[in-house]
Design a protein around this motif. Structure first.
Motif, PDB file in Angstrom:
ATOM      1  N   LEU A 168      40.951  43.241  31.555  1.00  0.00           N
ATOM      2  CA  LEU A 168      39.850  43.454  32.492  1.00  0.00           C
ATOM      3  C   LEU A 168      39.520  42.175  33.258  1.00  0.00           C
ATOM      4  N   ALA A 169      39.509  41.049  32.564  1.00  0.00           N
ATOM      5  CA  ALA A 169      39.232  39.785  33.241  1.00  0.00           C
ATOM      6  C   ALA A 169      40.362  39.427  34.208  1.00  0.00           C
ATOM      7  N   ALA A 170      41.605  39.594  33.750  1.00  0.00           N
ATOM      8  CA  ALA A 170      42.745  39.282  34.616  1.00  0.00           C
ATOM      9  C   ALA A 170      42.779  40.185  35.836  1.00  0.00           C
ATOM     10  N   ARG A 171      42.322  41.412  35.668  1.00  0.00           N
ATOM     11  CA  ARG A 171      42.295  42.384  36.770  1.00  0.00           C
ATOM     12  C   ARG A 171      41.407  41.921  37.908  1.00  0.00           C
ATOM     13  N   THR A 172      40.373  41.129  37.605  1.00  0.00           N
ATOM     14  CA  THR A 172      39.417  40.704  38.630  1.00  0.00           C
ATOM     15  C   THR A 172      39.677  39.289  39.135  1.00  0.00           C
ATOM     16  N   LEU A 173      40.778  38.683  38.710  1.00  0.00           N
ATOM     17  CA  LEU A 173      41.095  37.350  39.216  1.00  0.00           C
ATOM     18  C   LEU A 173      41.374  37.402  40.713  1.00  0.00           C
ATOM     19  N   PRO A 174      40.925  36.388  41.461  1.00  0.00           N
ATOM     20  CA  PRO A 174      41.217  36.345  42.900  1.00  0.00           C
ATOM     21  C   PRO A 174      42.645  35.883  43.139  1.00  0.00           C
ATOM     22  N   GLU A 175      42.950  35.526  44.355  1.00  0.00           N
ATOM     23  CA  GLU A 175      44.262  34.964  44.643  1.00  0.00           C
ATOM     24  C   GLU A 175      44.511  33.769  43.731  1.00  0.00           C
ATOM     25  N   LEU A 176      45.760  33.607  43.301  1.00  0.00           N
ATOM     26  CA  LEU A 176      46.073  32.616  42.280  1.00  0.00           C
ATOM     27  C   LEU A 176      46.113  31.205  42.848  1.00  0.00           C
ATOM     28  N   ASP A 177      44.966  30.778  43.360  1.00  0.00           N
ATOM     29  CA  ASP A 177      44.781  29.412  43.848  1.00  0.00           C
ATOM     30  C   ASP A 177      44.187  28.584  42.719  1.00  0.00           C
ATOM     31  N   PRO A 178      44.896  27.541  42.218  1.00  0.00           N
ATOM     32  CA  PRO A 178      44.402  26.784  41.052  1.00  0.00           C
ATOM     33  C   PRO A 178      42.988  26.250  41.221  1.00  0.00           C
ATOM     34  N   VAL A 179      42.653  25.781  42.403  1.00  0.00           N
ATOM     35  CA  VAL A 179      41.315  25.228  42.622  1.00  0.00           C
ATOM     36  C   VAL A 179      40.258  26.324  42.506  1.00  0.00           C
ATOM     37  N   ARG A 180      40.533  27.463  43.098  1.00  0.00           N
ATOM     38  CA  ARG A 180      39.568  28.567  43.029  1.00  0.00           C
ATOM     39  C   ARG A 180      39.480  29.148  41.627  1.00  0.00           C
ATOM     40  N   LEU A 181      40.613  29.202  40.944  1.00  0.00           N
ATOM     41  CA  LEU A 181      40.616  29.766  39.598  1.00  0.00           C
ATOM     42  C   LEU A 181      39.713  28.989  38.653  1.00  0.00           C
ATOM     43  N   LEU A 182      39.621  27.688  38.845  1.00  0.00           N
ATOM     44  CA  LEU A 182      38.771  26.864  37.988  1.00  0.00           C
ATOM     45  C   LEU A 182      37.295  27.207  38.151  1.00  0.00           C
ATOM     46  N   ARG A 183      36.946  27.848  39.254  1.00  0.00           N
ATOM     47  CA  ARG A 183      35.544  28.215  39.496  1.00  0.00           C
ATOM     48  C   ARG A 183      35.244  29.659  39.117  1.00  0.00           C
TER      49      ARG A 183
END
Length: 292
Positions: A176-191
């Motif tokens: 469920l969490a992975a399903r809502t991840l945005p584009e796989l941008d490392p900087v954005r993912l950290l937020r």
């Protein structure tokens, strides 16, 4: 993109299924393995087949992320559960396991169920979820961790299925969490809160699954895990995230899901390959699902 995502889901199942067999081969090469002897586990983990299996786990998770970008959760999680069918087929070749008539029918049911799901699946719903959704997932993880800790102290037959179910539900939270991840941008993912939920849920799931494997019958633990990791994400995906079947195809989607998951449950004994100790070993090691 739907075709690419469907291929990703199937490749994830292949990777997870083959990983189980590779890790089992690595475990059997070192002889009897016991969790009471950490050195025996380390020796098993450092064998080439086990390391190759771990690499397949990571690759499978990458394919699962690709699938989750454009497919509803009920399809992706059913595909992940079908890894048991891949394990069963590979085990007949690599480890000389034998499939009974019922197990052959179960493999066929998994394949038919996935085909029906692939034909009936509609577009996935929203990607980025509301903050309350992540708060609920975090609270669920905390509750599952506590329940798993308490279940680990239970005597008798309830310990293994409860631990297996808790581990499966944690894998469901991961999906469920992975399903809502945005584009796989490392900087954005950290937020993104989903990033940290993926990390924490995978850790808790691994601990609970290892406890389940050491608590009793692997078949029981595997069946409970399959239910937990498929049913919850499917329901939440439909009710909360907006996943749906194509117009008029809902009965086909339901039938396909039941066939795929039911077939996987019928193949639950092949969950024993995830630990894969040699005959006479006293305990099993971490499963292929750890890579998820």
């Amino acid at each position: 993109m739907l075709v690419v995502s469907m291929i990703g889901a199937l490749l994830a199942a292949v990777c997870f299924g083959l990983s189980s067999v590779m890790q089992a081969v690595g475990m059997r090469r070192v002889g009897p393995v016991s969790q009471e002897d950490p050195r025996s586990l380390v020796r098993a983990w450092l064998t080439v087949p086990f390391l190759a299996g771990t690499g397949l786990d990571l690759l499978g998770f990458g394919f699962e992320l690709v699938a989750l970008r454009h497919l509803p959760l009920f399809l992706v999680q059913a595909a992940v559960a079908s890894a048991l069918a891949v394990t069963a087929i590979a085990a007949t070749v690599v480890m000389k396991e034998r499939l009974g008539r019922g197990e052959k029918l179960a493999v066929g049911a998994v394949c038919l169920g996935l085909a029906l799901l692939g034909c009936s699946a509609g577009p996935e719903g929203a990607t980025r979820a509301h903050t309350d959704f992540y708060t609920a997932l975090g609270a669920s993880l905390l509750g599952l961790a506590v329940l798993g800790f308490l279940a680990g102290r239970l005597p008798g037959r309830w310990r293994t299925p409860i631990l297996g179910l808790c581990a499966g539900l944690c894998f469901g939270v991961l999906a469920l969490a992975a399903r809502t991840l945005p584009e796989l941008d490392p900087v954005r993912l950290l937020r993104e809160p989903a990033t940290y939920l993926v990390a924490v849920s995978s850790l808790i799931a691994l601990v609970l699954w290892t406890m389940a494997l050491s608590a009793g019958a692997v078949t029981t633990a595997t069946a409970a895990m399959v239910v937990g990791e498929t049913v919850l994400p499917a329901v939440v995906g439909v009710l909360v995230l907006g996943d749906e079947a194509r117009a008029g195809w809902a009965p086909v989607a339901v039938g396909g899901f039941l066939l795929a998951v039911g077939g996987a449950l019928a193949l639950a004994r092949f969950g024993e390959l995830r630990g894969g100790p040699a005959e006479g070993a006293t305990a099993t090691a971490a499963p292929a699902e750890a890579g998820r």
